[in-house]
Design a protein around this motif. Structure first.
Motif: not given
Length: 61
Positions: A42-44, A33-40
């Motif tokens: 990719t969507k894939e 969740s954190w990595c996705w929120k801060w764009k660390k």
């Protein structure tokens, strides 16, 4: 830091039934969740990690 590699390693420990894991399921979910929120990641990568953690959690019920 390579967050994708870190998450991949953490998930692999559960997928390979390692007796001792470095990270908890909660930590992995929060980290995705954190990595996705801060764009660390990719969507894939997010989709892949989410599918894998769901499979792990369902398998352990």
């Amino acid at each position: 830091m390579d967050y994708s590699k870190q998450l991949n390693k953490a998930l692999a420990e559960y997928e390979n039934f390692k007796p001792v894991k470095q990270y908890s399921i909660d930590w992995i979910c929060d980290r995705i969740s954190w990595c996705w929120k801060w764009k660390k990641i990719t969507k894939e990568e997010k989709d892949n990690f989410c599918e894998r953690i769901i499979f792990i959690m369902e398998d352990n019920l």
